[in-house]
Design a protein around this motif. Structure first.
Motif, PDB file in Angstrom:
ATOM      1  N   GLY A 119       1.557  -5.705  -5.934  1.00  0.00           N
ATOM      2  CA  GLY A 119       2.143  -4.492  -6.475  1.00  0.00           C
ATOM      3  C   GLY A 119       1.306  -3.258  -6.195  1.00  0.00           C
ATOM      4  O   GLY A 119       0.089  -3.327  -6.015  1.00  0.00           O
ATOM      5  N   THR A 120       1.985  -2.123  -6.166  1.00  0.00           N
ATOM      6  CA  THR A 120       1.323  -0.835  -6.006  1.00  0.00           C
ATOM      7  C   THR A 120       1.972   0.157  -6.973  1.00  0.00           C
ATOM      8  O   THR A 120       3.198   0.202  -7.101  1.00  0.00           O
ATOM      9  CB  THR A 120       1.403  -0.334  -4.543  1.00  0.00           C
ATOM     10  OG1 THR A 120       0.642   0.858  -4.395  1.00  0.00           O
ATOM     11  CG2 THR A 120       2.841  -0.067  -4.101  1.00  0.00           C
TER      12      THR A 120
ATOM     13  N   ALA B 124       6.800   3.273 -11.720  1.00  0.00           N
ATOM     14  CA  ALA B 124       6.743   1.811 -11.915  1.00  0.00           C
ATOM     15  C   ALA B 124       5.705   1.233 -10.973  1.00  0.00           C
ATOM     16  O   ALA B 124       5.199   1.924 -10.081  1.00  0.00           O
ATOM     17  CB  ALA B 124       8.102   1.183 -11.633  1.00  0.00           C
ATOM     18  N   VAL B 125       5.432  -0.045 -11.178  1.00  0.00           N
ATOM     19  CA  VAL B 125       4.704  -0.809 -10.169  1.00  0.00           C
ATOM     20  C   VAL B 125       5.745  -1.368  -9.201  1.00  0.00           C
ATOM     21  O   VAL B 125       6.714  -1.988  -9.623  1.00  0.00           O
ATOM     22  CB  VAL B 125       3.890  -1.954 -10.792  1.00  0.00           C
ATOM     23  CG1 VAL B 125       3.213  -2.772  -9.699  1.00  0.00           C
ATOM     24  CG2 VAL B 125       2.863  -1.404 -11.775  1.00  0.00           C
ATOM     25  N   TYR B 126       5.517  -1.124  -7.923  1.00  0.00           N
ATOM     26  CA  TYR B 126       6.457  -1.560  -6.890  1.00  0.00           C
ATOM     27  C   TYR B 126       5.901  -2.797  -6.189  1.00  0.00           C
ATOM     28  O   TYR B 126       4.740  -2.827  -5.776  1.00  0.00           O
ATOM     29  CB  TYR B 126       6.687  -0.442  -5.879  1.00  0.00           C
ATOM     30  CG  TYR B 126       7.628   0.619  -6.391  1.00  0.00           C
ATOM     31  CD1 TYR B 126       7.232   1.476  -7.404  1.00  0.00           C
ATOM     32  CD2 TYR B 126       8.917   0.735  -5.899  1.00  0.00           C
ATOM     33  CE1 TYR B 126       8.095   2.445  -7.907  1.00  0.00           C
ATOM     34  CE2 TYR B 126       9.794   1.694  -6.383  1.00  0.00           C
ATOM     35  CZ  TYR B 126       9.368   2.542  -7.389  1.00  0.00           C
ATOM     36  OH  TYR B 126      10.237   3.489  -7.880  1.00  0.00           O
ATOM     37  N   TYR B 127       6.763  -3.796  -6.077  1.00  0.00           N
ATOM     38  CA  TYR B 127       6.389  -5.067  -5.459  1.00  0.00           C
ATOM     39  C   TYR B 127       7.256  -5.336  -4.236  1.00  0.00           C
ATOM     40  O   TYR B 127       8.464  -5.089  -4.275  1.00  0.00           O
ATOM     41  CB  TYR B 127       6.603  -6.217  -6.430  1.00  0.00           C
ATOM     42  CG  TYR B 127       5.794  -6.152  -7.699  1.00  0.00           C
ATOM     43  CD1 TYR B 127       6.276  -5.499  -8.835  1.00  0.00           C
ATOM     44  CD2 TYR B 127       4.541  -6.767  -7.779  1.00  0.00           C
ATOM     45  CE1 TYR B 127       5.545  -5.435  -9.999  1.00  0.00           C
ATOM     46  CE2 TYR B 127       3.806  -6.720  -8.949  1.00  0.00           C
ATOM     47  CZ  TYR B 127       4.305  -6.052 -10.053  1.00  0.00           C
ATOM     48  OH  TYR B 127       3.570  -6.009 -11.209  1.00  0.00           O
TER      49      TYR B 127
ATOM     50  N   LEU C 177       5.953   3.529   0.976  1.00  0.00           N
ATOM     51  CA  LEU C 177       5.231   2.291   0.702  1.00  0.00           C
ATOM     52  C   LEU C 177       5.287   1.387   1.922  1.00  0.00           C
ATOM     53  O   LEU C 177       6.290   1.363   2.639  1.00  0.00           O
ATOM     54  CB  LEU C 177       5.844   1.576  -0.493  1.00  0.00           C
ATOM     55  CG  LEU C 177       5.977   2.384  -1.790  1.00  0.00           C
ATOM     56  CD1 LEU C 177       6.543   1.489  -2.896  1.00  0.00           C
ATOM     57  CD2 LEU C 177       4.652   2.980  -2.195  1.00  0.00           C
ATOM     58  N   SER C 178       4.229   0.645   2.120  1.00  0.00           N
ATOM     59  CA  SER C 178       4.176  -0.347   3.192  1.00  0.00           C
ATOM     60  C   SER C 178       3.846  -1.703   2.596  1.00  0.00           C
ATOM     61  O   SER C 178       3.146  -1.791   1.585  1.00  0.00           O
ATOM     62  CB  SER C 178       3.116   0.025   4.224  1.00  0.00           C
ATOM     63  OG  SER C 178       3.382   1.272   4.825  1.00  0.00           O
ATOM     64  N   CYS C 179       4.322  -2.737   3.241  1.00  0.00           N
ATOM     65  CA  CYS C 179       4.014  -4.104   2.836  1.00  0.00           C
ATOM     66  C   CYS C 179       3.717  -4.903   4.092  1.00  0.00           C
ATOM     67  O   CYS C 179       4.609  -5.124   4.920  1.00  0.00           O
ATOM     68  CB  CYS C 179       5.172  -4.704   2.070  1.00  0.00           C
ATOM     69  SG  CYS C 179       4.966  -6.449   1.659  1.00  0.00           S
ATOM     70  N   ALA C 180       2.465  -5.305   4.233  1.00  0.00           N
ATOM     71  CA  ALA C 180       2.038  -6.076   5.391  1.00  0.00           C
ATOM     72  C   ALA C 180       2.081  -7.563   5.067  1.00  0.00           C
ATOM     73  O   ALA C 180       1.542  -7.993   4.043  1.00  0.00           O
ATOM     74  CB  ALA C 180       0.632  -5.668   5.797  1.00  0.00           C
ATOM     75  N   ALA C 181       2.702  -8.328   5.948  1.00  0.00           N
ATOM     76  CA  ALA C 181       2.864  -9.763   5.730  1.00  0.00           C
ATOM     77  C   ALA C 181       2.012 -10.543   6.724  1.00  0.00           C
ATOM     78  O   ALA C 181       1.816 -10.126   7.865  1.00  0.00           O
ATOM     79  CB  ALA C 181       4.327 -10.153   5.883  1.00  0.00           C
TER      80      ALA C 181
ATOM     81  N   SER D 228       0.849  -1.183   0.000  1.00  0.00           N
ATOM     82  CA  SER D 228       0.000   0.000   0.000  1.00  0.00           C
ATOM     83  C   SER D 228       0.886   1.234   0.000  1.00  0.00           C
ATOM     84  O   SER D 228       2.093   1.138   0.261  1.00  0.00           O
ATOM     85  CB  SER D 228      -0.939   0.011   1.208  1.00  0.00           C
ATOM     86  OG  SER D 228      -0.191   0.037   2.408  1.00  0.00           O
ATOM     87  N   GLY D 229       0.278   2.377  -0.295  1.00  0.00           N
ATOM     88  CA  GLY D 229       0.996   3.638  -0.214  1.00  0.00           C
ATOM     89  C   GLY D 229       1.397   4.244  -1.537  1.00  0.00           C
ATOM     90  O   GLY D 229       1.950   5.346  -1.577  1.00  0.00           O
TER      91      GLY D 229
END
Length: 133
Positions: free
Chosen positions: A126-127, A92-95, A20-24, A7-8
């Motif tokens: 991706g975001t 870009a799309v960020y993964y 950007l955040s990535c929740a696992a 997200s973000g």
């Protein structure tokens, strides 16, 4: 199985900032090194940044050094990518991605291991990040 949700992302002017955040979820987060990758239209997915299982080591591709910062909060099962001084080329799309470890290959070549797309076991959806000039 590990589920990753980024997200973000969004639209920002050149020179601006985004985090950007990535929740696992699904497995013990601290057992995984985490990476951020990006893919622009017509280009291959490329490494951006990575952080080891304990957060003791971070790596960046040259084009983002000094502008991006990767961090993780193992208590919140979340990895972050703080991006500043954004450029249109950052569009870009960020993964985010996760790789189990420690892995023997990491100890042979830490940057080589963490920067390789094919070494990662799990990926988010991706975001999109768009930087306007």
């Amino acid at each position: 199985q590990v589920q990753l949700v980024e997200s973000g992302g969004g639209l920002v002017q050149a020179g601006g900032s985004l985090t950007l955040s990535c929740a696992a979820s699904g497995r013990t987060f601290s057992n995984y090194a985490m990476g951020w990758f990006r893919q622009a239209p017509g280009k291959e997915r490329e490494f951006v940044a990575a952080i080891t299982w304990t957060g003791s080591r971070t790596d960046y591709t040259d084009s983002v050094k000094g502008r991006f910062t990767i961090s993780r909060d193992n208590a919140k099962n979340t990895v972050y990518l703080q991006m500043s001084t954004l450029k249109p080329d950052d569009t870009a799309v960020y993964y985010c991605a996760a790789v189990r470890g420690p892995d023997q290959r990491y100890f042979l070549n830490p940057y080589g291991f963490l920067s390789k797309v094919s070494n990662y076991d799990y990926w988010g959806q991706g975001t999109q990040v768009t930087v306007s000039s």
